[in-house]
Design an enzyme around this catalytic site. Structure first.
Site, PDB file in Angstrom:
ATOM      1  NE  ARG A 229      45.878  37.544  39.558  1.00  0.00           N
ATOM      2  CZ  ARG A 229      47.131  37.272  39.184  1.00  0.00           C
ATOM      3  NH1 ARG A 229      47.889  38.215  38.654  1.00  0.00           N
ATOM      4  NH2 ARG A 229      47.622  36.053  39.316  1.00  0.00           N
ATOM      5  CG  HIS A 277      48.746  38.984  33.137  1.00  0.00           C
ATOM      6  ND1 HIS A 277      47.604  38.705  33.838  1.00  0.00           N
ATOM      7  CD2 HIS A 277      49.766  38.619  33.961  1.00  0.00           C
ATOM      8  CE1 HIS A 277      47.911  38.191  35.018  1.00  0.00           C
ATOM      9  NE2 HIS A 277      49.218  38.136  35.119  1.00  0.00           N
TER      10      HIS A 277
END
Ligand code: NAP
Length: 314
Positions: A229, A277
């Site tokens: 993250r 991502h």
């Protein structure tokens, strides 16, 4: 009326419909309804919600909810938004996802190990120059996080011949991988890693963990891969470490704000590889079967697989 399963997401209608189609095929005896189309009575009856980035206000309307199954492995946003009073949350633990993540870790480790950013730069400048080849056993890859994803990635790196080390909260034993825990263990991992791979969940403890002080504990010229993250890394400190040459390259798949803002300095940075991502996307088919097995098992035995520890945050 049999209790329907609520599907709660903030995704597009088309994506939601596709998920429900695949889940319904895996659970032919269940009724899975998009939250938006459920009547008040159906919302009261639902005991299970299958979620993908749900609006917490929607979850709050499901008064009879007994548990939640996330379609994602990372549940940091869900935990933060639903809070400590949320029903038990089961996150996606899918061997296929672990395989895909391990593949991505190996791919981008090779990208750094075989100096692809430097050769790309040389090509753009018409430079014909051979960089010294390093054998994988002479390259130390340090994994932060040895959970479902980190363990598979460590095994894959070790099998590929890299000297692989790892760090986690509790001590782990993985054949052929030297493992550390605790603060002193992190210092040792950082000091030894040529390539650092982050696969930690984002929690109160890991937010901003990779900051200037930690970067200065690393080898000069080491590189970083962040597949966890964005907020685990302090962006400004990373930019400073790259500018000073303390770090040579960062492969970033995750960012504090996604999509990455147009004005972000990462886009044009010569020593940063930006990925949208994509390191380990959920596979609908395999995920749906795992969700189906967990739901069937709960219906039959009342037991759930391990649920998210809300106080720990993962
Ligand atoms: P996991 O099974 O919960 O493993 C987390 C690992 O991190 C465990 O080894 C845990 O230690 C360690 N850890 C947690 N807090 C720590 C701390 N404060 N200090 C040291 N170690 C700590 O999670 P996972 O399934 O491997 O997934 C990891 C993360 O990957 C997710 O949370 C998500 O953010 C990210 N992810 C990214 C993508 C993508 O496409 N980029 C896809 C899926 C997931 P213990 O073993 O001792 O508990």
């Amino acid at each position: 009326m049999a209790a329907p399963i609520a599907f709660v997401s903030r995704t597009t209608d088309a994506n939601e419909a596709e998920w429900i189609r695949v889940l319904a095929a895996a659970l032919p005896t269940e009724t899975i309804l998009p939250f938006r189309s459920m009547s008040a009575e159906e919302r009261d009856l639902a005991e299970i919600a299958i979620v993908a980035n749900p609006d917490p206000a929607d979850i709050a309307q499901l008064k009879g909810l007994r548990w939640i199954h996330s379609l994602w492995a990372g549940v940091e946003r869900l935990v933060a938004e639903l809070g400590a009073d949320a029903p038990p949350i089961v996150r996606l633990t899918d061997p296929e996802l672990s395989r895909v993540m391990a593949e991505a870790v190996l791919a981008w480790t090779y990208y750094l190990h075989r100096d692809m950013p430097a050769y790309r730069d040389h090509q753009s400048k018409r430079i014909w120059a051979e960089l010294e080849y390093r054998h994988p056993q002479d390259v130390t890859v340090g994994l932060m996080g040895l959970g479902t994803l980190g363990t598979q990635a460590a095994k894959r790196l070790q099998q590929a011949g890299f000297h692989t080390i790892g760090w986690s909260r509790s001590h782990k034993v993985i054949e052929g991988v030297e493992t550390f825990s605790g603060d002193a263990g992190l210092t040792q991992l950082l000091a030894e890693s040529d390539i650092l791979v982050c696969l930690l969940p984002l929690t109160a403890e890991t937010r901003g963990l990779l900051n200037g002080a930690r970067f200065s504990e690393m080898k000069t010229g080491a590189s970083i891969i962040n597949f966890a993250r964005g907020a685990v890394i302090v962006s400004d400190d990373l930019l400073a470490a790259l500018a000073e040459g303390q770090l040579s390259h960062a492969v970033l798949d995750v960012f504090e704000k996604e999509p990455l803002e147009q004005e972000s300095p990462f886009w044009q940075h010569p020593n940063v590889t930006v990925l949208p991502h994509i390191s380990a996307p959920t596979n609908r088919q395999t995920a749906a079967h795992i969700v189906a097995d967990n739901i069937r098992s709960w219906r039959q035995t009342g037991t759930l697989p391990a649920t998210v520890d809300m106080s720990r945050g993962y």
